[in-house]
Scaffold this active site. Structure first.
Site, mmCIF file in Angstrom:
data_model
loop_
_atom_site.group_PDB
_atom_site.id
_atom_site.type_symbol
_atom_site.label_atom_id
_atom_site.label_comp_id
_atom_site.label_asym_id
_atom_site.label_seq_id
_atom_site.Cartn_x
_atom_site.Cartn_y
_atom_site.Cartn_z
ATOM 1 N N ARG A 105 19.966 51.804 77.813
ATOM 2 C CA ARG A 105 19.369 52.073 76.701
ATOM 3 C C ARG A 105 18.157 53.009 76.717
ATOM 4 O O ARG A 105 17.318 52.867 77.471
ATOM 5 C CB ARG A 105 18.955 50.909 75.920
ATOM 6 C CG ARG A 105 17.753 49.931 76.721
ATOM 7 C CD ARG A 105 17.353 48.884 76.197
ATOM 8 N NE ARG A 105 16.682 48.084 77.044
ATOM 9 C CZ ARG A 105 15.477 48.217 77.254
ATOM 10 N NH1 ARG A 105 14.490 49.035 76.903
ATOM 11 N NH2 ARG A 105 14.967 47.129 78.163
ATOM 12 N N HIS A 137 13.663 47.888 74.371
ATOM 13 C CA HIS A 137 14.352 46.591 74.212
ATOM 14 C C HIS A 137 14.683 46.164 72.688
ATOM 15 O O HIS A 137 15.867 46.331 72.204
ATOM 16 C CB HIS A 137 13.734 45.393 75.059
ATOM 17 C CG HIS A 137 14.898 44.266 74.589
ATOM 18 N ND1 HIS A 137 15.920 44.128 75.309
ATOM 19 C CD2 HIS A 137 14.325 43.190 74.142
ATOM 20 C CE1 HIS A 137 16.510 42.939 74.984
ATOM 21 N NE2 HIS A 137 15.620 42.272 74.243
ATOM 22 N N TYR A 162 7.723 49.786 82.547
ATOM 23 C CA TYR A 162 8.665 49.287 83.295
ATOM 24 C C TYR A 162 9.719 50.186 83.661
ATOM 25 O O TYR A 162 10.444 49.916 84.689
ATOM 26 C CB TYR A 162 9.167 48.012 82.987
ATOM 27 C CG TYR A 162 9.992 48.082 81.687
ATOM 28 C CD1 TYR A 162 11.066 48.586 81.589
ATOM 29 C CD2 TYR A 162 9.310 47.547 80.410
ATOM 30 C CE1 TYR A 162 11.925 48.315 80.534
ATOM 31 C CE2 TYR A 162 9.801 47.758 79.228
ATOM 32 C CZ TYR A 162 11.406 48.001 79.235
ATOM 33 O OH TYR A 162 11.914 48.010 77.901
#
Length: 347
Positions: A246, A250, A260
């Site tokens: 993606r 999120h 991250y």
């Protein structure tokens, strides 16, 4: 990992090439481009405060739409919250998709003939349900399958194992798709499990499992088509792990992927973009042009604009709607609340 088109849009597995017409290939591309625009506009609408919950889909179009294109209308979809595109191409009107994002009850009402349930917010809860739907199809002798989607994080849930185990034991006509986009919010997949792949977890419950290049729409289509055939032929359920990514966060609720994920990782996956890859393939066959793509983009923008306007004009959900939608006959405590809110809403 099963692959048909490599990153350069070249066929590397001629024997696995699915039997799709030129029009089918163009339709898949149209849906992918449309969905990318829908994602961009949905992010913008969310930032404007005109949508509620939204999970970006850019990067996962091949995984989502390649698998859906292998389905039939009678098949039943049990999606996760990132899987609104599959619902739209299965027949859910755009307006209802937007109302779902806003938490409006009308966005959770599937139109007649759309075999699906609303996107599941609880991680993995749809997996056990899909096993049941698939068993129902088997017991009724229906030539249909249940397909359910989750991410790599969902594969760490208890429902994931329970659903697959049940489906395997009873031969349910179910396809389990795990879209491995490398992170469960911020947790990398290698910290979620010691297994080398998610696909191999199928072995533990005695069902078929395979890992597919999730940026290759033809590979995802072919794998899902075969899984559907196996289920209907009585050969049991299948677990498909699609290796994808993606590009956005999120969800739009606030996580920051730069905390991250590295720039190098983003760049590496962007070079595998499913739309760029498939576009290159189609252009090589003289099946796609910039003019055709621009038309899809303009059509998508126009339809999205009309759908969000219709959503804006839909009467807002009231507390009394929530109460009345939950029960046919209200218990005494809710009867009191119903009267209280009726009075408030009348002012």
């Amino acid at each position: 990992m099963f692959q048909i088109l490599n990153e350069k849009g070249e066929i590397v597995n001629e024997d696995a090439m699915p039997d799709l017409s030129d029009e089918d290939l163009k339709e898949i591309m149209r849906r992918m481009v449309y969905t990318r625009i829908l994602d961009q506009r949905s992010i913008a609408l969310n930032r404007q405060g005109r949508l509620g919950f939204y999970a970006p889909t850019a990067g996962q179009e091949a995984s989502q739409l390649g698998s859906h294109f292998a389905l039939e209308k009678e098949d039943f979809i049990l999606p996760g919250y990132r899987d609104v595109p599959q619902l739209i191409w299965h027949g859910l009107p755009l307006t209802k998709a937007f109302l779902f994002s806003r938490g409006h009850y009308k966005g959770n009402q599937m139109p007649e003939g759309v075999n699906a349930v609303s996107p599941q917010i609880i991680i993995g809860a749809q997996i056990t349900q899909a096993a049941g739907v698939g068993l129902g199809f088997k017991k009724r002798g229906k030539d249909a399958v249940a397909i359910t989607y989750t991410g790599d994080g969902g594969a760490s849930q208890g429902d994931f194992y329970e659903g697959m185990n049940f489906a395997g034991a009873f031969g349910a006509q179910t396809i389990f798709v795990v879209q491995n986009n490398q992170f469960a919010i911020s947790v990398p997949v290698e910290k979620q499990s010691a297994a080398e792949t998610i696909a191999q977890k199928a072995v533990g419950v005695g069902i078929e499992g395979l890992q597919v290049d999730g940026m290759d729409v033809l590979a995802v289509y072919a794998a899902t088509k075969e899984a559907r055939k196996r289920a209907i032929d009585g050969e049991g359920p299948t677990l498909i792990e699609t290796m994808t990514y993606r590009y956005g966060p999120h969800t739009m609720a606030g996580d920051d992927p730069t905390r991250y994920r590295t720039d190098d990782m983003d760049s590496e996956w962007e070079q595998q973009d499913p739309i760029v890859r498939f576009r290159t393939f189609l252009e090589g066959k003289d099946l796609w042009s910039e003019e055709e793509e621009n038309k899809v983009i303009e059509d998508a923008k126009a339809e999205i604009k009309a759908a969000i306007k219709e959503a804006d004009n839909t009467p807002k959900q009231k507390v009394t709607d929530l109460i009345s939608n939950m029960y046919e006959e209200l218990p005494s405590n809710l009867q009191e609340q119903m009267e209280e809110y009726k009075e408030k809403e009348s002012k």
